[in-house]
Design an enzyme around this catalytic site. Structure first.
Site, mmCIF file in Angstrom:
data_model
loop_
_atom_site.group_PDB
_atom_site.id
_atom_site.type_symbol
_atom_site.label_atom_id
_atom_site.label_comp_id
_atom_site.label_asym_id
_atom_site.label_seq_id
_atom_site.Cartn_x
_atom_site.Cartn_y
_atom_site.Cartn_z
ATOM 1 N N ASP A 17 30.388 32.489 30.583
ATOM 2 C CA ASP A 17 29.969 31.120 30.294
ATOM 3 C C ASP A 17 30.028 30.222 31.527
ATOM 4 O O ASP A 17 29.061 29.522 31.840
ATOM 5 C CB ASP A 17 30.847 30.522 29.193
ATOM 6 N N ARG A 97 44.909 22.681 28.067
ATOM 7 C CA ARG A 97 43.732 21.892 28.440
ATOM 8 C C ARG A 97 44.063 20.605 29.191
ATOM 9 O O ARG A 97 43.388 20.265 30.158
ATOM 10 C CB ARG A 97 42.881 21.588 27.205
ATOM 11 N N ASP A 126 38.087 22.044 22.468
ATOM 12 C CA ASP A 126 38.357 21.919 23.890
ATOM 13 C C ASP A 126 37.552 20.811 24.556
ATOM 14 O O ASP A 126 38.027 20.151 25.477
ATOM 15 C CB ASP A 126 38.106 23.248 24.605
ATOM 16 N N SER A 178 35.561 35.522 22.330
ATOM 17 C CA SER A 178 35.865 34.431 23.247
ATOM 18 C C SER A 178 37.386 34.354 23.318
ATOM 19 O O SER A 178 38.049 34.142 22.301
ATOM 20 C CB SER A 178 35.281 33.113 22.726
#
Length: 397
Positions: A17, A97, A126, A178
């Site tokens: 990605d 994050r 996210d 993922s």
């Protein structure tokens, strides 16, 4: 007039990605892209990530070891709060994050970039975590979120885009997930997991062995705490990151810390994920138990009432929000006396506390004993019960 984007700092993992995103941003915005990769203890070999980013078109590539900062300033404060989302999720991705976004903003300032970019989808949490953090730290920084902008509609489209632009593809039919990994956990989404009834495939076991394959003999360990933080494992003082790494190894070997759940995303949908959190599961069990020995009853009750709100703040991306920071001050105050040692047994997916001790223990054996004592008059309990019964009698009338 809004400033044009000439330079972007991208959160870059080196996977499919973000490699596609790097190339797409360069083509779409005609700007320079700086890649940033954080080593948060995901266990991957990052030695080739800088070269891969530059080969894909980045003008600079930063690879930084943030493991100690991550453990000390993000994992441990959250663990002091005993934060668990929806009763099960130990927030492994959620807590990483804000640190990544913080460094994106700091690099953007240092490099004169006008924007940051991430690879989070428009369906996930996210994107919110990255962008709320950026907004809290620098209101002038813009965010590019390609999954909300481009016409690539799936990972299959990304694979095709990568092939067209000679970007190496690492996604296979056997491992269609993922994944996000760090010192606290490894998560899996996608593939057969999109069916809530389907059993997770064998490739979702990475950090943890299946409990039935764990050793047939239990392992006993001790954890020492100071002010709510683990400071030593089996009597050996270790840094925050090293304690997490060692606990992950121990827990993973015994099949501890695996959760398969359907959760409520902040954006409004249900999603299924598999989480492996071996070290965090051991740490939370030990920390919670030591609190029972050292923490005042009413203080613990108040903290526990606030815990779901704290967990939601972390999950929803409000780490740098004033309410989370204010709540952290209260939590840290409650943890001042949480020090001592916990002894635990690890065995086939379970963590069992065998014993606990503390120099500031609130446990008084003379009060708690069932044998004869000289400090507690049992007759006093009658008046205590009568007083507490007054409102119940009034209500019954």
């Amino acid at each position: 007039m809004e400033q044009s984007i000439k330079k972007v700092v991208l959160a870059y993992s080196g996977g499919l990605d973000t490699s596609v995103i790097l190339k797409w941003i360069k083509q779409t915005y005609s700007c320079d892209v700086i890649a940033f990769t954080a080593d948060l203890g995901q266990g991957e070999d990052l030695s080739g990530v800088e070269r891969r980013a530059l080969d894909t078109g980045a003008v600079k590539a930063f690879v930084e070891d943030l493991r100690e900062e991550f453990a000390q300033d993000f994992i441990f404060p959250m663990m002091r709060a005993n934060a668990v989302y929806e009763g099960r999720y130990l927030l492994g991705t959620s807590i990483a994050r804000p640190l990544i976004a913080k460094r994106l903003v700091e690099i953007a300032r240092a490099e004169g970039a006008q924007a940051i970019a991430h690879g989070a989808t428009g369906k996930g949490n996210d994107q919110v975590r990255f962008e709320l953090t950026a907004a809290a730290l620098d209101k002038t920084i813009r965010t590019i979120a390609p999954w909300r902008e481009w016409d690539l509609c799936s990972r299959t489209d990304c694979v095709e885009y990568a092939r067209q632009h000679n970007i190496p593809v690492t996604v296979t039919k056997d491992k269609p997930y993922s994944c996000d990994g760090n010192l606290l956990h490894l998560s899996f989404e996608g593939g057969e997991l999109e069916d809530p009834w389907a059993e997770p495939g064998p490739h979702t076991y990475v950090m943890c062995v299946p409990p039935e394959q764990a050793p047939d003999r239990p392992e006993v360990v001790t954890l020492d705490f100071e002010a709510g933080n683990p400071v030593a494992l089996d009597g050996e003082a270790l840094s925050p990151a090293n304690i997490m790494a060692r606990l992950n190894s121990l827990g993973g070997r015994h099949g501890i810390g695996r959760v398969d759940m359907v959760e409520s995303r902040f954006v409004g949908m249900k999603a299924r994920g598999v989480y492996e959190t071996p070290g965090g599961t051991i740490l939370q069990a030990a920390h919670r138990d030591l609190e029972g020995l050292t923490m005042d009853r009413e203080t613990m009750r108040l903290r526990d009432q606030l815990m779901p709100q704290y967990a939601a703040m972390v999950y929803n991306g409000f780490w740098f929000a004033p309410e989370r920071e204010a709540l952290q001050v209260f939590i840290d105050k409650t943890q001042e006396r949480v020090r001592g040692t916990v002894r635990l047994k690890l065995y086939k997916g379970s963590v069992t506390v065998l014993g606990r001790k503390s120099p500031v223990s609130l446990y008084n054996p003379e009060l708690a004993t069932f044998e004869k004592d000289m400090v507690y008059d049992q007759a006093d309990a009658a008046g205590f019960i009568r007083l507490n019964a007054l409102r119940l009698k009034a209500w019954n009338q």
